[in-house]
Design a protein around this motif. Structure first.
Motif, short mmCIF file in Angstrom:
data_model
loop_
_atom_site.label_atom_id
_atom_site.label_comp_id
_atom_site.label_asym_id
_atom_site.label_seq_id
_atom_site.Cartn_x
_atom_site.Cartn_y
_atom_site.Cartn_z
N LEU A 114 7.68 -5.43 3.37
CA LEU A 114 7.59 -5.10 1.95
C LEU A 114 8.32 -6.18 1.18
CD1 LEU A 114 8.53 -1.30 2.00
CD2 LEU A 114 6.24 -2.27 1.82
N GLY A 115 7.88 -6.47 -0.03
CA GLY A 115 8.54 -7.55 -0.76
C GLY A 115 8.29 -7.51 -2.25
N ARG A 116 7.03 -7.26 -2.63
CA ARG A 116 6.72 -7.29 -4.06
C ARG A 116 6.96 -5.93 -4.70
NH1 ARG A 116 2.23 -10.56 -1.98
NH2 ARG A 116 1.25 -8.57 -1.56
N LYS A 117 7.13 -5.97 -6.01
CA LYS A 117 7.40 -4.73 -6.76
C LYS A 117 6.28 -3.71 -6.53
CE LYS A 117 9.53 -5.34 -10.84
NZ LYS A 117 9.57 -5.72 -12.26
N GLU A 118 5.02 -4.21 -6.57
CA GLU A 118 3.89 -3.28 -6.42
C GLU A 118 3.83 -2.63 -5.03
OE1 GLU A 118 3.64 -6.44 -7.46
OE2 GLU A 118 1.98 -7.51 -6.50
N ASP A 119 4.43 -3.30 -4.02
CA ASP A 119 4.48 -2.70 -2.68
C ASP A 119 5.32 -1.41 -2.73
OD1 ASP A 119 3.18 -4.97 -1.88
OD2 ASP A 119 4.93 -5.92 -0.97
N PHE A 120 6.46 -1.49 -3.43
CA PHE A 120 7.35 -0.32 -3.48
C PHE A 120 6.72 0.81 -4.29
CE2 PHE A 120 10.23 -4.04 -3.02
CZ PHE A 120 10.56 -3.80 -1.70
N VAL A 121 5.96 0.43 -5.34
CA VAL A 121 5.25 1.45 -6.14
C VAL A 121 4.24 2.16 -5.25
CG1 VAL A 121 3.70 1.81 -8.12
CG2 VAL A 121 5.59 0.17 -8.29
N ALA A 122 3.50 1.38 -4.45
CA ALA A 122 2.50 1.98 -3.55
C ALA A 122 3.15 2.87 -2.49
CB ALA A 122 1.68 0.88 -2.87
N VAL A 123 4.32 2.45 -2.01
CA VAL A 123 5.05 3.27 -1.02
C VAL A 123 5.42 4.61 -1.64
CG1 VAL A 123 7.24 3.47 0.25
CG2 VAL A 123 5.95 1.35 0.37
N GLU A 124 5.95 4.57 -2.88
CA GLU A 124 6.33 5.82 -3.56
C GLU A 124 5.12 6.71 -3.77
OE1 GLU A 124 8.55 3.95 -6.84
OE2 GLU A 124 10.14 5.41 -6.38
N GLU A 125 4.01 6.08 -4.13
CA GLU A 125 2.76 6.81 -4.34
C GLU A 125 2.36 7.54 -3.06
OE1 GLU A 125 -0.19 7.72 -7.09
OE2 GLU A 125 1.36 6.22 -7.48
N ALA A 126 2.45 6.85 -1.93
CA ALA A 126 2.08 7.43 -0.64
C ALA A 126 3.02 8.57 -0.27
CB ALA A 126 2.10 6.35 0.45
N VAL A 127 4.32 8.33 -0.45
CA VAL A 127 5.32 9.36 -0.10
C VAL A 127 5.10 10.61 -0.94
CG1 VAL A 127 7.80 9.91 -0.16
CG2 VAL A 127 7.03 7.72 0.77
N HIS A 128 4.80 10.43 -2.23
CA HIS A 128 4.55 11.58 -3.10
C HIS A 128 3.21 12.25 -2.81
CE1 HIS A 128 7.73 9.74 -5.81
NE2 HIS A 128 8.22 10.87 -5.31
N ALA A 129 2.36 11.54 -2.07
CA ALA A 129 1.09 12.16 -1.66
C ALA A 129 1.25 12.89 -0.32
CB ALA A 129 0.00 11.09 -1.56
N GLY A 130 2.49 12.96 0.16
CA GLY A 130 2.76 13.69 1.41
C GLY A 130 2.51 12.87 2.67
N ILE A 131 2.42 11.57 2.50
CA ILE A 131 2.17 10.70 3.66
C ILE A 131 3.49 10.03 4.07
CG2 ILE A 131 0.93 8.61 4.42
CD1 ILE A 131 -1.19 9.39 2.22
N ALA A 132 3.74 10.02 5.36
CA ALA A 132 4.95 9.32 5.84
C ALA A 132 4.66 7.83 5.87
CB ALA A 132 5.32 9.82 7.22
N VAL A 133 5.62 7.06 5.39
CA VAL A 133 5.43 5.59 5.38
C VAL A 133 6.43 4.95 6.35
CG1 VAL A 133 5.55 3.48 3.99
CG2 VAL A 133 4.61 5.58 3.00
N ILE A 134 5.91 4.12 7.23
CA ILE A 134 6.78 3.35 8.13
C ILE A 134 6.61 1.89 7.71
CG2 ILE A 134 7.37 2.81 10.54
CD1 ILE A 134 7.26 5.80 10.26
N ALA A 135 7.70 1.29 7.28
CA ALA A 135 7.58 -0.08 6.77
C ALA A 135 8.75 -0.93 7.25
CB ALA A 135 7.55 -0.06 5.24
N THR A 136 8.57 -2.24 7.17
CA THR A 136 9.68 -3.14 7.52
C THR A 136 10.09 -3.96 6.30
OG1 THR A 136 8.32 -5.04 8.15
CG2 THR A 136 8.74 -3.41 9.87
N LEU A 137 11.29 -4.47 6.35
CA LEU A 137 11.83 -5.25 5.23
C LEU A 137 12.77 -6.32 5.79
CD1 LEU A 137 12.10 -4.79 1.91
CD2 LEU A 137 14.40 -4.14 2.56
N HIS A 138 12.68 -7.52 5.23
CA HIS A 138 13.61 -8.59 5.63
C HIS A 138 14.99 -8.29 5.06
CE1 HIS A 138 11.69 -11.82 7.70
NE2 HIS A 138 10.68 -11.88 6.86
N GLY A 139 16.02 -8.33 5.86
CA GLY A 139 17.37 -8.11 5.34
C GLY A 139 18.34 -7.85 6.47
#
Lengths: 173, 303
Positions: free
Chosen positions: B235-260
């Protein structure tokens, strides 16, 4: 009797050579036209479908009316699809070596295709479009020249064949 | 050591034959599998095995070599890879990512293409079955899959762990049933899609959207494939995080990776506080490459 048969044989051979020459001229025009068709199709495959060159050549070959042209472009497509180390120039050279002898198109047309093969696939779509348009334009002008030559020299070739044979007969008799 | 067929079948066909043979010789001497090949104009070929580097001084890379390699990687059809060349990477069959560096041609303030390629890095994607075994228990909470963020620096095995996790979630096991998994695979690294076929194991209940941006692919998966889990890498761009929130609020579990490396990096990259991050992801897992790649360093759960 034998002499008469010999005369007829020489006249027949001379006439046939003339007819073959005029047929080759007509075939050349048809082949150039067919190559233009393939290149137009190839352009669509590259610009709109953006498929890889191996597949684009194979798909483009389908649009060829002349079997020799179809086989030539299919050969390039197969070589590119099968061999990951083979460049377009190499595939083109191989196809020309194997099938070029059976085709009627001349040195100028081969040069246009060779130049295209050196540049094909090396740059972006806009550049590809330009290269293809340039090659098609060249071939169209070659088609006009070939057509003019065919209409001018077709009958001449037949007459020349028969006259040549007649000349041989007269010398021998 | 056994022959490394990943290299022989996927990577060597694009390299000069003598290089392939030289790399193979070094591979035979090493205990570890090759993880990276770096090619820089005027420099020797550099190989990476885990965290160790080996260079081949007899093989100096030239500009022509790189030009030839890039052409071969593009299947002599650079026009078909315009988007990838613009982004600076190409992914080949097997999910191996080829990073490119060179002179950028900028038009209207945007990179239009890379030319005169001066460096290439070939990152070898390895399928490690069982790489996510240690992580799997943390992904479940009372039998339910929890949205999980995997955080790690480069070379810590994020993608390898994620790929195996996707496979295990999709196929299920003794303790859990398999579920529908959607993968938003922007760089074709998770499933290694090749002509519509997955070249890496990501499970039998997995659907992959390949090549689209992560945000777009996630939204497409939500709308079209009704997955129980969506997985995505880096994940990296702002819109990626918006899409993740959208999925989580749709009841979908999100498994993602992040550099850090730590919470500071996570908060900075996501632009959210620790609590806000934990309100989206039920678990945040930090990985490290010590003592080996994919080791779990810390697991933080939503209070």
């Amino acid at each position: 009797m034998m002499k008469l048969m010999g005369i007829l044989l020489v006249l027949g051979a001379g006439g046939a050579m003339g007819i073959m020459q005029s047929y080759r001229m007509r075939t050349k025009v048809r082949e150039i036209r067919s190559v233009i068709q393939v290149l137009s199709s190839l352009e669509s495959q590259i610009v709109y479908a953006q498929v890889l060159l191996g597949e684009a050549f194979s798909q483009g070959a389908v649009s060829a009316n002349e079997m020799s042209v179809k086989r030539f472009f299919c050969c390039i497509g197969d070589e590119l699809s099968a061999n990951r180390r083979c460049s377009v120039t190499e595939a083109f050279a191989k196809a020309r070596r194997e099938l070029g002898g059976r085709m009627a198109i001349g040195v100028e047309e081969w040069n246009v295709l060779a130049f295209l093969s050196e540049n094909l696939g090396k740059s972006n779509i806009a550049e590809m479009k330009k290269q293809m348009a340039l090659a098609i334009e060249h071939l169209k002008s070659r088609e006009c020249i070939a057509l003019e030559q065919a209409s001018r020299k077709e009958k001449l070739a037949i007459y020349l064949g028969i006259c040549g044979a007649l000349f041989i007969v007269l010398i021998c008799v | 050591m056994e022959k490394d067929y990943v290299l022989i079948e996927d990577v060597f066909p694009f390299l000069p034959q003598v290089w392939g043979r030289a790399i193979e010789r070094v591979c035979d001497e090493k205990k570890y599998q090759l993880s990276e090949v770096r090619l820089r104009v005027g420099r020797a070929i550099c190989l990476r095995y885990g965290l160790e580097e080996v260079s081949l001084p007899d093989y100096v890379v030239t500009g022509e070599d790189l030009e030839q390699i890039v052409s071969a990687l593009c299947h002599y059809s650079c026009y078909a890879m315009e988007r990838e060349l613009k982004a600076g990477y190409i992914t080949i069959r097997g999910g191996h990512r080829i990073g490119l560096a060179g002179q950028a041609v900028v038009v209207d303030g945007k990179v239009r293409l890379l030319k005169e390629i001066s460096s290439i890095v070939i990152r070898i994607a390895r399928e490690v079955i069982g790489a996510a075994d240690a992580l799997l228990p943390y992904v479940y909470n009372d039998g339910q899959i929890v949205s999980t963020l995997i955080v790690a620096p480069p070379y810590a095995g994020k993608t390898t762990v994620l790929r195996d996790l996707v496979r295990q979630l999709s196929d299920g096991g003794e303790k859990h049933h398999g579920v529908q998994v959607g993968v938003a695979d922007e760089r074709s690294e998770i499933a290694g899609m090749d002509n519509g076929q997955m070249s890496l194991s990501v499970g039998g209940r997995t659907d992959v959207i390949d090549g689209a941006s992560k945000a777009e692919a996630m939204m497409m998966l939500i709308r079209a494939m009704s997955p129980a889990v969506i997985a995505t890498d880096e994940l990296g761009r702002k819109e990626d995080f918006v899409a993740v929130e959208e999925a989580v609020h749709a009841g979908i579990a999100v498994i993602a990776t992040l550099h850090g490396r730590n919470w500071q990096d996570v908060a900075y990259r996501m632009g959210r506080t620790r609590d806000a991050v934990l309100s989206i992801f039920g678990r945040v897992v930090f990985l490290t490459n010590q003592p080996r790649m994919g080791t779990i360093r810390e697991v933080v759960s939503r209070p």
